[in-house]
Design a protein around this motif. Structure first.
Motif, PDB file in Angstrom:
ATOM      1  N   ALA A  64       0.845  -1.205   0.000  1.00 54.24           N
ATOM      2  CA  ALA A  64       0.000   0.000   0.000  1.00 54.24           C
ATOM      3  C   ALA A  64       0.872   1.243   0.000  1.00 54.24           C
ATOM      4  O   ALA A  64       1.913   1.289   0.658  1.00 54.24           O
ATOM      5  N   MET A  65       0.442   2.279  -0.750  1.00 53.33           N
ATOM      6  CA  MET A  65       1.224   3.514  -0.811  1.00 53.33           C
ATOM      7  C   MET A  65       0.309   4.695  -1.108  1.00 53.33           C
ATOM      8  O   MET A  65      -0.766   4.532  -1.671  1.00 53.33           O
ATOM      9  N   ASP A  66       0.748   5.866  -0.701  1.00 52.26           N
ATOM     10  CA  ASP A  66      -0.004   7.093  -0.972  1.00 52.26           C
ATOM     11  C   ASP A  66       0.877   8.275  -0.582  1.00 52.26           C
ATOM     12  O   ASP A  66       2.026   8.086  -0.162  1.00 52.26           O
ATOM     13  N   SER A  67       0.327   9.474  -0.690  1.00 52.30           N
ATOM     14  CA  SER A  67       1.091  10.657  -0.317  1.00 52.30           C
ATOM     15  C   SER A  67       0.147  11.767   0.118  1.00 52.30           C
ATOM     16  O   SER A  67      -1.026  11.785  -0.257  1.00 52.30           O
ATOM     17  N   VAL A  68       0.671  12.662   0.936  1.00 49.49           N
ATOM     18  CA  VAL A  68      -0.060  13.857   1.362  1.00 49.49           C
ATOM     19  C   VAL A  68       0.926  15.025   1.351  1.00 49.49           C
ATOM     20  O   VAL A  68       2.131  14.816   1.268  1.00 49.49           O
ATOM     21  N   LYS A  69       0.414  16.245   1.450  1.00 51.01           N
ATOM     22  CA  LYS A  69       1.294  17.404   1.542  1.00 51.01           C
ATOM     23  C   LYS A  69       1.374  17.875   2.985  1.00 51.01           C
ATOM     24  O   LYS A  69       0.391  17.827   3.724  1.00 51.01           O
ATOM     25  N   SER A  70       2.551  18.319   3.367  1.00 49.83           N
ATOM     26  CA  SER A  70       2.760  18.791   4.733  1.00 49.83           C
ATOM     27  C   SER A  70       2.110  20.149   4.932  1.00 49.83           C
ATOM     28  O   SER A  70       1.902  20.909   3.982  1.00 49.83           O
ATOM     29  N   PHE A  71       1.775  20.435   6.190  1.00 52.26           N
ATOM     30  CA  PHE A  71       1.418  21.797   6.575  1.00 52.26           C
ATOM     31  C   PHE A  71       2.573  22.321   7.432  1.00 52.26           C
ATOM     32  O   PHE A  71       3.505  21.557   7.738  1.00 52.26           O
ATOM     33  N   THR A  72       2.563  23.578   7.800  1.00 51.23           N
ATOM     34  CA  THR A  72       3.676  24.139   8.564  1.00 51.23           C
ATOM     35  C   THR A  72       3.824  23.411   9.903  1.00 51.23           C
ATOM     36  O   THR A  72       2.920  23.410  10.726  1.00 51.23           O
ATOM     37  N   GLY A  73       4.962  22.741  10.065  1.00 49.66           N
ATOM     38  CA  GLY A  73       5.245  22.058  11.324  1.00 49.66           C
ATOM     39  C   GLY A  73       4.687  20.659  11.436  1.00 49.66           C
ATOM     40  O   GLY A  73       4.696  20.090  12.536  1.00 49.66           O
ATOM     41  N   GLY A  74       4.255  20.058  10.339  1.00 44.10           N
ATOM     42  CA  GLY A  74       3.788  18.680  10.463  1.00 44.10           C
ATOM     43  C   GLY A  74       3.023  18.159   9.270  1.00 44.10           C
ATOM     44  O   GLY A  74       2.954  18.778   8.205  1.00 44.10           O
ATOM     45  N   PHE A  75       2.420  16.990   9.459  1.00 44.50           N
ATOM     46  CA  PHE A  75       1.581  16.382   8.433  1.00 44.50           C
ATOM     47  C   PHE A  75       0.655  15.373   9.109  1.00 44.50           C
ATOM     48  O   PHE A  75       0.845  15.002  10.274  1.00 44.50           O
ATOM     49  N   LYS A  76      -0.348  14.941   8.378  1.00 47.47           N
ATOM     50  CA  LYS A  76      -1.310  13.983   8.913  1.00 47.47           C
ATOM     51  C   LYS A  76      -1.872  13.148   7.775  1.00 47.47           C
ATOM     52  O   LYS A  76      -2.126  13.668   6.688  1.00 47.47           O
ATOM     53  N   PHE A  77      -2.029  11.847   8.020  1.00 50.14           N
ATOM     54  CA  PHE A  77      -2.710  11.015   7.039  1.00 50.14           C
ATOM     55  C   PHE A  77      -3.436   9.866   7.739  1.00 50.14           C
ATOM     56  O   PHE A  77      -3.130   9.516   8.876  1.00 50.14           O
ATOM     57  N   LYS A  78      -4.426   9.333   7.038  1.00 51.12           N
ATOM     58  CA  LYS A  78      -5.189   8.187   7.523  1.00 51.12           C
ATOM     59  C   LYS A  78      -5.040   7.055   6.528  1.00 51.12           C
ATOM     60  O   LYS A  78      -4.976   7.279   5.325  1.00 51.12           O
ATOM     61  N   ILE A  79      -5.012   5.838   7.045  1.00 49.39           N
ATOM     62  CA  ILE A  79      -4.869   4.676   6.172  1.00 49.39           C
ATOM     63  C   ILE A  79      -5.675   3.519   6.740  1.00 49.39           C
ATOM     64  O   ILE A  79      -5.705   3.311   7.956  1.00 49.39           O
ATOM     65  N   ASP A  80      -6.362   2.798   5.870  1.00 47.94           N
ATOM     66  CA  ASP A  80      -7.132   1.619   6.280  1.00 47.94           C
ATOM     67  C   ASP A  80      -6.230   0.398   6.272  1.00 47.94           C
ATOM     68  O   ASP A  80      -5.649   0.052   5.234  1.00 47.94           O
ATOM     69  N   ILE A  81      -6.113  -0.242   7.419  1.00 46.42           N
ATOM     70  CA  ILE A  81      -5.318  -1.461   7.534  1.00 46.42           C
ATOM     71  C   ILE A  81      -6.207  -2.544   8.145  1.00 46.42           C
ATOM     72  O   ILE A  81      -6.725  -2.370   9.253  1.00 46.42           O
ATOM     73  N   ALA A  82      -6.408  -3.625   7.432  1.00 45.38           N
ATOM     74  CA  ALA A  82      -7.254  -4.705   7.932  1.00 45.38           C
ATOM     75  C   ALA A  82      -6.688  -5.259   9.236  1.00 45.38           C
ATOM     76  O   ALA A  82      -5.463  -5.299   9.426  1.00 45.38           O
ATOM     77  N   ASP A  83      -7.570  -5.663  10.110  1.00 43.91           N
ATOM     78  CA  ASP A  83      -7.151  -6.194  11.399  1.00 43.91           C
ATOM     79  C   ASP A  83      -6.224  -7.395  11.200  1.00 43.91           C
ATOM     80  O   ASP A  83      -6.523  -8.305  10.438  1.00 43.91           O
ATOM     81  N   GLY A  84      -5.090  -7.354  11.862  1.00 45.27           N
ATOM     82  CA  GLY A  84      -4.117  -8.444  11.742  1.00 45.27           C
ATOM     83  C   GLY A  84      -3.148  -8.287  10.595  1.00 45.27           C
ATOM     84  O   GLY A  84      -2.290  -9.153  10.383  1.00 45.27           O
TER      85      GLY A  84
END
Length: 201
Positions: A64-84
């Motif tokens: 799995a792969m993806d990308s997001v852009k940073s904001f000043t002083g950090g970044f945030k992303f969400k990802i779905d990962i199946a249990d286990g």
């Protein structure tokens, strides 16, 4: 009449089949939703400018792969990962893999993971929020307790400079030191695994 009855029967059967397929699809979606596990990664990195591409990629597994852009002083992303299906992920600021400060690895499986650091970029990043994140911190601290391993980034930088300068003699010496560090890391990793048999790290 017989033909009309057959046509009606076919229409009724088709209608029932569509309903059955819809119900099956609905159950599949319910099962997928039940197994879905949203992992949130919050990063607060000192002096990280806005607009930098942050790439994250699973190391093996489903890739799995993806990308997001940073904001000043950090970044945030969400990802779905199946249990286990938690796994190791490579997170990088842009794609300058020659700079060891620009990337880090973290185990993602569930919950909220916090990344903090004073920079530059992801140098010395600390993890918290989930048991696996805490264990990864412990692992990194354990590995960095070795003075030779601490010098690894500096050696890679020196080797790169020697390579670009065409200094084959010093490059060979640097490579020998890096190989020695790799051997030390392997032995320390084996010791970690023996002491943490249930850890995902």
């Amino acid at each position: 009449c017989t033909c009309l009855q057959k046509e009606k029967l076919i229409i009724i059967i088709n209608s029932y089949m569509k309903k059955i397929l819809f119900i099956i699809s609905l159950f599949q979606l319910i099962i997928i939703a039940a197994n879905a596990n949203v992992v949130v990664v919050n990063a607060q990195i000192k002096n990280l400018p806005a607009g930098k591409w942050i790439f994250y990629r699973e190391q093996g597994g489903n890739d799995a792969m993806d990308s997001v852009k940073s904001f000043t002083g950090g970044f945030k992303f969400k990802i779905d990962i199946a249990d286990g299906e938690g796994n190791l992920y490579l997170i990088s600021v842009e794609r300058n893999y020659q700079d060891p400060n620009s990337y880090t690895e973290i185990f993602l499986d569930k919950g909220i993971v916090n990344i903090t650091g004073d920079g530059p970029l992801l140098k010395g990043a600390k993890f918290s929020g989930t048991p696996s994140a805490v264990q990864l911190n412990d692992y990194n601290n354990y590995m960095q307790s070795n003075e030779q391993i601490k010098s690894e980034s500096e050696l890679y930088e020196q080797a790169s400079n020697y390579y670009h300068a065409g200094d084959t003699a010093n490059l060979k010496l640097a490579e020998q030191k890096i190989d020695a560090i790799d051997s030390i890391k392997t032995q320390m990793q084996k010791q970690w695994i023996r002491k943490h048999t249930t850890s995902p790290v």
